[in-house]
Design an enzyme around this catalytic site. Structure first.
Site, PDB file in Angstrom:
ATOM      1  N   SER A 176     -12.034  -0.843   4.159  1.00 26.04           N
ATOM      2  CA  SER A 176     -12.462   0.423   4.756  1.00 26.04           C
ATOM      3  C   SER A 176     -11.263   1.341   4.956  1.00 26.04           C
ATOM      4  CB  SER A 176     -13.088   0.189   6.141  1.00 26.04           C
ATOM      5  OG  SER A 176     -14.162  -0.721   6.080  1.00 26.04           O
ATOM      6  N   HIS A 203      -8.145  -0.650   6.494  1.00 26.53           N
ATOM      7  CA  HIS A 203      -8.491  -1.910   7.153  1.00 26.53           C
ATOM      8  C   HIS A 203      -9.134  -2.863   6.133  1.00 26.53           C
ATOM      9  CE1 HIS A 203      -9.200  -4.477  10.594  1.00 26.53           C
ATOM     10  NE2 HIS A 203     -10.376  -4.754  10.054  1.00 26.53           N
ATOM     11  N   ASN A 258       0.824  -1.214   0.000  1.00 24.85           N
ATOM     12  CA  ASN A 258       0.000   0.000   0.000  1.00 24.85           C
ATOM     13  C   ASN A 258       0.852   1.256   0.000  1.00 24.85           C
ATOM     14  OD1 ASN A 258      -3.000  -0.660   0.080  1.00 24.85           O
ATOM     15  ND2 ASN A 258      -2.079  -2.148   1.504  1.00 24.85           N
ATOM     16  N   ASP A 316      -9.792   0.388  15.292  1.00 22.84           N
ATOM     17  CA  ASP A 316     -10.582   0.188  14.060  1.00 22.84           C
ATOM     18  C   ASP A 316     -12.002   0.751  14.166  1.00 22.84           C
ATOM     19  OD1 ASP A 316      -8.401  -1.142  12.965  1.00 22.84           O
ATOM     20  OD2 ASP A 316      -9.087  -3.094  13.637  1.00 22.84           O
ATOM     21  N   ILE A 331      -1.249  -0.939  18.090  1.00 27.19           N
ATOM     22  CA  ILE A 331      -2.392  -0.255  18.700  1.00 27.19           C
ATOM     23  C   ILE A 331      -1.891   1.073  19.242  1.00 27.19           C
ATOM     24  CG2 ILE A 331      -3.999  -0.331  20.649  1.00 27.19           C
ATOM     25  CD1 ILE A 331      -4.077  -3.406  20.221  1.00 27.19           C
ATOM     26  N   ASN A 333      -6.591   5.234   8.663  1.00 28.47           N
ATOM     27  CA  ASN A 333      -6.135   3.849   8.684  1.00 28.47           C
ATOM     28  C   ASN A 333      -6.843   3.055   7.597  1.00 28.47           C
ATOM     29  OD1 ASN A 333      -4.862   1.446   9.759  1.00 28.47           O
ATOM     30  ND2 ASN A 333      -6.850   0.892  10.628  1.00 28.47           N
TER      31      ASN A 333
END
Ligand code: GAR
Length: 191
Positions: free
Chosen positions: A139, A112, A16, A148, A97, A110
């Protein structure tokens, strides 16, 4: 010309990151030049480091194991991001996290690999594949202190094909990711 700087944080393969470098970095959208100005990984062996090198970019390694607490690690990230005058931070496969030390100070998005709020956590690809869902998806959401769970910005779904293998499922997810994340970055920075 308006210049907008992004930071990309990653932990692994960096496909990515590569999509961002190919589609967004050093390009002008609607009069806005988007620059990937900071790369951070928490893993010194992350393949993304090599991908970034291919674009002439260095990656800062900040190993979470070198810090006493999550908060200390996050404070270091905040310092690097703040010092680099970053407009938007992008978590692209960054598998840590984050605490409020980070989330209260940094505007971040972010990526996901599921249709949130379904399949939160680190195993979303397997979990969604092994579910009864006839749809999979991706997402992009704002980062908040809850894992998330920040405000969803964009989602894209696909239909499960008959007898689809886990490998095909994963490949479909990654191909959507490589489109949707650059799209969201441009949308946020040009609005
Ligand atoms: C991507 O599938 C991303 O959605 C996922 O990690 C992968 C990174 O791939 N992120 C999460 O699961 C976050 N909870 P990449 O290193 O090839 O970009």
């Amino acid at each position: 010309m308006v210049i907008k700087k992004i930071a990309v944080l990653f932990s692994g393969s960096g496909s990515n990151l590569e999509a961002i470098l190919e589609k967004v970095h050093a390009k002008v959208f609607n009069g806005v030049l988007i620059e990937v100005a900071l790369l951070i990984t928490n893993k010194s062996d992350a393949f993304g480091i090599q991908r970034a090198k291919n674009f002439g970019l260095d990656t800062l390694v900040v190993n979470h194991k070198d810090f006493k607490s999550r908060e200390d690690f996050d404070a270091r990230l905040v310092k690097e991001i703040t010092n680099a005058n970053i407009d938007l931070t992008v978590l692209a496969g960054f598998m840590r996290i984050l605490t409020p030390v980070f989330t209260d100070q940094i505007l971040a998005i972010n990526l996901h690999p599921s249709i949130l709020p379904l399949f939160k956590g680190a195993n979303a690809i397997n979990d969604s594949y092994n579910s009864d869902m006839a749809l999979g998806g991706v997402s992009v959401h704002y980062v908040s202190s809850e894992l998330d769970a920040g405000k969803i910005i964009k989602q894209r779904a696909f239909e499960r094909e008959k007898d689809m293998s886990l490998k095909e499922w994963e490949a479909k997810i990654h191909s959507i990711e490589h489109e949707i994340l650059p799209e969201v970055i441009v949308e946020i920075l040009t609005k």
